[in-house]
Scaffold this motif. Structure first.
Motif, PDB file in Angstrom:
ATOM      1  N   GLY A  57      18.780  67.388 -23.234  1.00 63.54           N
ATOM      2  CA  GLY A  57      17.881  66.558 -22.442  1.00 63.54           C
ATOM      3  C   GLY A  57      17.120  65.513 -23.234  1.00 63.54           C
ATOM      4  O   GLY A  57      16.565  64.591 -22.641  1.00 63.54           O
ATOM      5  N   VAL A  58      17.099  65.617 -24.562  1.00 64.73           N
ATOM      6  CA  VAL A  58      16.394  64.581 -25.332  1.00 64.73           C
ATOM      7  C   VAL A  58      17.214  63.297 -25.429  1.00 64.73           C
ATOM      8  O   VAL A  58      16.686  62.272 -25.850  1.00 64.73           O
ATOM      9  N   PHE A  59      18.474  63.363 -25.033  1.00 64.82           N
ATOM     10  CA  PHE A  59      19.328  62.175 -25.092  1.00 64.82           C
ATOM     11  C   PHE A  59      19.313  61.476 -23.748  1.00 64.82           C
ATOM     12  O   PHE A  59      19.894  61.950 -22.777  1.00 64.82           O
ATOM     13  N   ARG A  60      18.633  60.360 -23.696  1.00 62.83           N
ATOM     14  CA  ARG A  60      18.617  59.552 -22.472  1.00 62.83           C
ATOM     15  C   ARG A  60      19.314  58.242 -22.789  1.00 62.83           C
ATOM     16  O   ARG A  60      19.109  57.657 -23.849  1.00 62.83           O
ATOM     17  N   ARG A  61      20.107  57.799 -21.869  1.00 65.85           N
ATOM     18  CA  ARG A  61      20.863  56.567 -22.099  1.00 65.85           C
ATOM     19  C   ARG A  61      19.923  55.414 -22.419  1.00 65.85           C
ATOM     20  O   ARG A  61      18.941  55.196 -21.729  1.00 65.85           O
ATOM     21  N   GLY A  62      20.238  54.716 -23.485  1.00 64.21           N
ATOM     22  CA  GLY A  62      19.464  53.543 -23.850  1.00 64.21           C
ATOM     23  C   GLY A  62      18.280  53.822 -24.766  1.00 64.21           C
ATOM     24  O   GLY A  62      17.666  52.891 -25.257  1.00 64.21           O
ATOM     25  N   ASP A  63      17.950  55.098 -24.985  1.00 68.13           N
ATOM     26  CA  ASP A  63      16.819  55.398 -25.874  1.00 68.13           C
ATOM     27  C   ASP A  63      17.138  55.002 -27.306  1.00 68.13           C
ATOM     28  O   ASP A  63      18.265  55.153 -27.774  1.00 68.13           O
ATOM     29  N   THR A  64      16.123  54.545 -28.001  1.00 73.10           N
ATOM     30  CA  THR A  64      16.234  54.283 -29.430  1.00 73.10           C
ATOM     31  C   THR A  64      15.867  55.557 -30.184  1.00 73.10           C
ATOM     32  O   THR A  64      15.310  56.495 -29.607  1.00 73.10           O
ATOM     33  N   ALA A  65      16.143  55.576 -31.475  1.00 73.68           N
ATOM     34  CA  ALA A  65      15.762  56.728 -32.299  1.00 73.68           C
ATOM     35  C   ALA A  65      14.257  56.957 -32.222  1.00 73.68           C
ATOM     36  O   ALA A  65      13.791  58.092 -32.100  1.00 73.68           O
ATOM     37  N   ALA A  66      13.483  55.888 -32.264  1.00 75.43           N
ATOM     38  CA  ALA A  66      12.016  56.013 -32.198  1.00 75.43           C
ATOM     39  C   ALA A  66      11.576  56.600 -30.864  1.00 75.43           C
ATOM     40  O   ALA A  66      10.676  57.449 -30.810  1.00 75.43           O
ATOM     41  N   ALA A  67      12.224  56.195 -29.782  1.00 76.87           N
ATOM     42  CA  ALA A  67      11.873  56.724 -28.459  1.00 76.87           C
ATOM     43  C   ALA A  67      12.232  58.198 -28.352  1.00 76.87           C
ATOM     44  O   ALA A  67      11.477  58.990 -27.784  1.00 76.87           O
ATOM     45  N   ARG A  68      13.391  58.571 -28.922  1.00 75.52           N
ATOM     46  CA  ARG A  68      13.780  59.989 -28.890  1.00 75.52           C
ATOM     47  C   ARG A  68      12.781  60.834 -29.666  1.00 75.52           C
ATOM     48  O   ARG A  68      12.403  61.913 -29.236  1.00 75.52           O
ATOM     49  N   ARG A  69      12.358  60.352 -30.817  1.00 74.80           N
ATOM     50  CA  ARG A  69      11.394  61.107 -31.630  1.00 74.80           C
ATOM     51  C   ARG A  69      10.044  61.186 -30.922  1.00 74.80           C
ATOM     52  O   ARG A  69       9.410  62.238 -30.890  1.00 74.80           O
ATOM     53  N   ALA A  70       9.605  60.094 -30.336  1.00 69.26           N
ATOM     54  CA  ALA A  70       8.314  60.082 -29.637  1.00 69.26           C
ATOM     55  C   ALA A  70       8.316  61.043 -28.455  1.00 69.26           C
ATOM     56  O   ALA A  70       7.283  61.641 -28.144  1.00 69.26           O
ATOM     57  N   ALA A  71       9.461  61.227 -27.824  1.00 67.20           N
ATOM     58  CA  ALA A  71       9.559  62.092 -26.652  1.00 67.20           C
ATOM     59  C   ALA A  71       9.882  63.538 -27.016  1.00 67.20           C
ATOM     60  O   ALA A  71      10.061  64.360 -26.137  1.00 67.20           O
ATOM     61  N   ASN A  72       9.934  63.835 -28.304  1.00 66.63           N
ATOM     62  CA  ASN A  72      10.368  65.165 -28.722  1.00 66.63           C
ATOM     63  C   ASN A  72       9.340  65.824 -29.646  1.00 66.63           C
ATOM     64  O   ASN A  72       9.447  65.749 -30.865  1.00 66.63           O
ATOM     65  N   PRO A  73       8.346  66.487 -29.079  1.00 63.05           N
ATOM     66  CA  PRO A  73       7.318  67.118 -29.908  1.00 63.05           C
ATOM     67  C   PRO A  73       7.871  68.237 -30.782  1.00 63.05           C
ATOM     68  O   PRO A  73       7.314  68.526 -31.837  1.00 63.05           O
TER      69      PRO A  73
END
Length: 141
Positions: A57-73
């Motif tokens: 679920g942390v993989f959303r289409r179009g997310d950048t690496a920074a966005a994935r990290r920010a959304a993953n505590p």
């Protein structure tokens, strides 16, 4: 596909509505991770490599690496502890995201574990990461 939908929606466990649950669980995990690293080091020679495997679920289409990290505590917690303790670790999030293998082929749709393709992506990266360690062992140092 169910996994793609989960990826688009994000992983609901990290939803602010669940913050109390995961904050408590992460506090325990932080204690356990610190204990694991400390006890391993006290046990004598050896190398420890912590590996973080994200929920699909942390993989959303179009997310950048920074966005994935920010959304993953969860990944941020592991990065913090490993950074503070100078502990080597691998975050497989970007490894999987940057792979030529589509993320949908790396996870099973029914139980969210890695498929053989996901394991292969990780195994190739792990072999590269461990090669210097193996070389040192072979050299006797």
């Amino acid at each position: 596909d169910e996994r793609a939908a989960a990826g688009d929606a994000g992983f609901s466990w990290y939803d602010p509505a669940h913050r109390g649950e995961w904050t408590e669980a992460f506090a325990r995990q932080e204690r356990y991770l610190r204990q694991l690293i400390t006890e391993f080091r006290a046990g004598g020679p050896g190398r420890l490599l912590i590996v973080y495997i994200p929920h699909v679920g942390v993989f959303r289409r179009g997310d950048t690496a920074a966005a994935r990290r920010a959304a993953n505590p969860h990944a941020r917690l592991i990065a913090k502890v490993c950074g503070e303790l100078d502990q080597e670790w691998i975050d497989t999030t970007e490894l999987l995201a940057d792979s030529a293998v589509p993320i949908e082929r790396c996870y099973f749709p029914h139980d969210l574990h890695w498929t053989p393709a996901g394991h292969r992506v990780f195994a190739e990266a792990l072999a590269k990461r461990l090669a210097p360690w193996v070389d040192k062992v072979r050299e006797g140092s």
